[in-house]
Design a protein around this motif. Structure first.
Motif, mmCIF file in Angstrom:
data_model
loop_
_atom_site.group_PDB
_atom_site.id
_atom_site.type_symbol
_atom_site.label_atom_id
_atom_site.label_comp_id
_atom_site.label_asym_id
_atom_site.label_seq_id
_atom_site.Cartn_x
_atom_site.Cartn_y
_atom_site.Cartn_z
ATOM 1 N N THR A 1 0.746 -1.168 -0.111
ATOM 2 C CA THR A 1 -0.053 0.068 0.096
ATOM 3 C C THR A 1 0.835 1.143 -0.109
ATOM 4 N N LEU A 2 0.306 2.400 -0.312
ATOM 5 C CA LEU A 2 1.008 3.606 -0.219
ATOM 6 C C LEU A 2 0.435 4.302 0.786
ATOM 7 N N ASP A 3 -0.290 3.845 1.581
ATOM 8 C CA ASP A 3 -0.993 4.532 3.029
ATOM 9 C C ASP A 3 -1.946 5.682 2.330
ATOM 10 N N SER A 4 -1.782 6.815 1.807
ATOM 11 C CA SER A 4 -2.592 7.889 1.589
ATOM 12 C C SER A 4 -3.162 7.418 0.336
ATOM 13 N N ILE A 5 -2.510 6.437 -0.370
ATOM 14 C CA ILE A 5 -3.359 6.044 -1.515
ATOM 15 C C ILE A 5 -3.347 4.467 -1.541
ATOM 16 N N PRO A 6 -4.442 3.910 -1.360
ATOM 17 C CA PRO A 6 -4.640 2.343 -0.672
ATOM 18 C C PRO A 6 -3.733 1.491 -1.723
ATOM 19 N N TYR A 7 -3.795 1.610 -3.069
ATOM 20 C CA TYR A 7 -3.231 0.329 -3.906
ATOM 21 C C TYR A 7 -2.075 0.866 -4.695
ATOM 22 N N ASP A 8 -1.142 0.209 -4.843
ATOM 23 C CA ASP A 8 0.200 0.538 -5.573
ATOM 24 C C ASP A 8 -0.238 0.042 -7.115
ATOM 25 N N PRO A 9 -0.255 0.999 -8.086
ATOM 26 C CA PRO A 9 -0.536 0.270 -9.390
ATOM 27 C C PRO A 9 0.369 -0.417 -10.148
ATOM 28 N N LEU A 10 1.522 -0.345 -9.719
ATOM 29 C CA LEU A 10 2.490 -1.130 -10.406
ATOM 30 C C LEU A 10 2.722 -2.742 -9.870
ATOM 31 N N PHE A 11 2.323 -2.913 -8.508
ATOM 32 C CA PHE A 11 2.299 -3.875 -7.724
ATOM 33 C C PHE A 11 1.088 -4.656 -8.439
ATOM 34 N N ARG A 12 -0.106 -3.853 -8.703
ATOM 35 C CA ARG A 12 -1.353 -4.423 -9.090
ATOM 36 C C ARG A 12 -1.231 -5.172 -10.558
ATOM 37 N N LYS A 13 -0.443 -4.369 -11.407
ATOM 38 C CA LYS A 13 -0.017 -4.601 -12.870
ATOM 39 C C LYS A 13 0.691 -6.010 -12.721
ATOM 40 N N ALA A 14 1.756 -5.920 -11.927
ATOM 41 C CA ALA A 14 2.549 -7.352 -11.695
ATOM 42 C C ALA A 14 1.652 -8.554 -11.425
ATOM 43 N N ARG A 15 0.702 -8.267 -10.387
ATOM 44 C CA ARG A 15 -0.264 -9.411 -10.332
ATOM 45 C C ARG A 15 -1.506 -9.780 -11.066
ATOM 46 N N GLU A 16 -1.967 -8.647 -11.716
ATOM 47 C CA GLU A 16 -3.034 -8.727 -12.357
ATOM 48 C C GLU A 16 -2.834 -9.258 -13.998
ATOM 49 N N GLN A 17 -1.589 -8.634 -14.327
ATOM 50 C CA GLN A 17 -1.316 -9.071 -15.619
ATOM 51 C C GLN A 17 -0.044 -10.009 -15.845
ATOM 52 N N GLU A 18 0.618 -10.132 -14.940
ATOM 53 C CA GLU A 18 1.800 -11.004 -15.170
ATOM 54 C C GLU A 18 1.795 -12.179 -14.011
#
Lengths: 277, 252
Positions: A75-92
């Motif tokens: 998490t980025l704390d003030s922003i809940p989700y990290d988009p680069l981590f999400r991409k790694a999980r969802e697309q790769e």
């Protein structure tokens, strides 16, 4: 006493393909970001990363450095989700060992104490064991006979942490409200590197409350002085999180900054800081 | 002050319902994870549960109740860095109110991922502390958007442990207490610890709740969620949340 000063590049050069890398801090707080950037620029690959995850994880994923992530959250704390981590999980389909936060603490403690595991109640009944089939339970040898989760030791090859002050011998102090788990990361690792906001003399380091001297020199192999070395994560009380920059990081897949942040030089990074902060 | 009895917003109803979660808790740490639950915990402390222990969201324990969204340094009474939180939660003197991207009829909660765990359709936070919280101390959930997507037949990843899986050591200290949503209040006192309607918020029809719930909800006797009293409303509006941040989480 030995002088353990080194550079970020020298720290990155200690990493070998396939190693297990522990990263201190918590979420978007006191992450050794300058050391992480040095890794992004190094040729190392196939890392197994162990982190209470923040943008350190997102960046290493985006750079294709991560073979497996051991985590409880990213998490980025003030922003809940990290988009680069999400991409790694969802697309790769990035491989993960996803543990409860307390299990993670127990795993670090076990490694620090050279134990094979520590028992914990957390994780029982949840999908943590289903999604990490290597996990085992252990039955209490005492009269209660309770069956508990046996959290395996999180043994690290290399640990990277960022602290507020250090001396050249590897003694280091945090000045913010929370030590996080940086001392345990160091104790759990074979090679331990501290980046610090300011390198000071041992006499100056010793001024102040003794209980915030988190690491002693037996726990540290190398020290790098890097002012703003946790940027854009927070490093209280030296500086807070750079929220503007973090917003730009979170928008990086859309705003064209991604390649400069992930594969640019340190000069590129500092130029982006000038542009957006 | 005796303000005219103005309309009570849905967010204020939810704050009152979240405050009620802590009734009887006494001297324990409360960890509300989002705005409405946070205001609720602070309201409970200022009214009927003065001994509750509040954190500042970092490593501090608050000696006084701060104003939401105000940059100030409230007085502290203690220190609780993350590692101490893990020790305290295993010790059990804590009531956490977490969010839930998904919750099912037995109280299993998901904040980890939507879809297949190996390659999720949507990666969320990760299980965080949910597995440990739910098997160690009282846990409630606050879900601002009650819909068939959040109240589901079966969660995709069990992060927080529900009653059907709380067996053996996982059941020893398991205590999933209630769920508060923008539509009502629910507990797990239905048959086989299934979710049961406790109260519908004022202006919410039963049908609206059952249609927004993706599993058969146990409906027995239920009541209307009480509105916060005049003193509580004054505290919410003038003392706790004067910037009305609660309305960002629950639309009127």
């Amino acid at each position: 006493m030995r002088d353990k000063q080194c550079t970020a590049e020298e720290v990155a050069a200690e990493l070998r393909d396939g190693m297990t890398l522990g990263i201190g801090g918590w979420g978007s707080r006191r992450k050794p970001m300058a050391l992480v950037r040095a890794i992004l620029r190094s040729p190392v690959k196939n890392l197994r990363v162990v982190s209470y995850g923040g943008p350190d994880v997102g960046l290493l994923c985006a750079a294709g450095k991560v073979r497996e992530l051991v985590f409880g959250f990213v998490t980025l704390d003030s922003i809940p989700y990290d988009p680069l981590f999400r991409k790694a999980r969802e697309q790769e389909g990035l491989a993960v060992r996803e543990w409860d936060e307390g299990m993670f603490y127990a795993g670090l403690q076990a490694a620090a104490q050279r134990l094979p595991f520590l028992p914990i109640r957390a994780g029982l009944g949840s999908d943590v064991p289903r999604n990490d089939p290597a996990l085992r339970t252990v039955r209490s040898p005492y009269g209660d006979g309770e069956e508990l989760l046996a959290v395996p030791a999180l043994e690290l090859d290399v640990a990277l942490v960022h602290l507020n002050r250090a001396d050249k011998h590897g003694n280091a102090r945090y000045l913010g409200p929370d030590p996080y788990f940086d001392d345990l990361f160091c104790l759990a690792a074979k090679k331990r590197f501290v980046s610090c906001e300011r390198l000071v003399s041992t006499a100056e380091l010793a001024e102040g409350a003794p209980q915030t001297l988190l690491c002693n020199r037996t726990m540290v192999d190398g020290v790098v002085e890097i002012p703003r070395g946790a940027h854009f994560t927070s490093c209280a009380p030296d500086y807070g999180r750079d929220e503007k920059f973090q917003r730009a990081y979170a928008d990086a897949p859309q705003n064209g900054l991604l390649s400069r942040l992930v594969s640019g030089s340190e000069q590129d990074y500092q130029a982006v800081v000038q542009e957006v902060s | 002050m005796t303000a005219a009895k103005t309309t009570v917003s849905r967010a204020e109803i939810c704050v009152g319902a979240c405050a009620e979660l802590f009734r009887g808790d006494g001297e324990i740490l409360v960890s509300p994870m989002s705005t409405v639950a946070l205001i609720g915990a602070r309201l409970a402390k200022l009214t009927f549960e003065p001994d509750l222990l509040l954190t500042d969201g970092e490593a501090g324990l608050l000696a006084e109740v701060p104003v939401l969204g105000e940059q100030s340094e409230p007085a502290r009474e203690g220190w609780l860095p993350f590692r101490r939180v893990f020790e305290l939660l295993a010790h059990g003197r804590r009531h956490v109110v977490m969010g839930a991207n998904q919750v099912d009829q037995y109280g299993n909660q998901n904040i980890s991922a939507i879809g297949e765990h190996s390659r999720p359709d949507r990666q969320l936070l990760g299980v965080r502390g949910s597995p440990g919280n739910t098997v160690n101390h009282r846990t409630s959930y606050w879900v601002p958007k009650h819909s068939p997507r959040s109240f589901v037949e079966a969660v995709d990843v069990v992060a927080g442990v529900g009653y059907d899986r709380a067996t053996g050591s996982a059941g020893r200290f398991h205590d999933v207490y209630r769920v508060v949503s923008n539509l009502g209040v629910f507990d797990f006192d239905g048959p086989q610890h299934r979710m049961r309607l406790v109260s519908a918020h004022p202006g919410v029809e039963l049908e609206e709740i059952t249609e927004a719930t993706g599993f058969p909800l146990h409906i027995g006797e239920f009541h209307t969620t009480p509105e916060p009293g005049q003193e509580a409303l004054e505290l919410i509006r003038t003392r706790l949340d004067p910037k009305n941040l609660r309305d960002r989480e629950v639309r009127a």
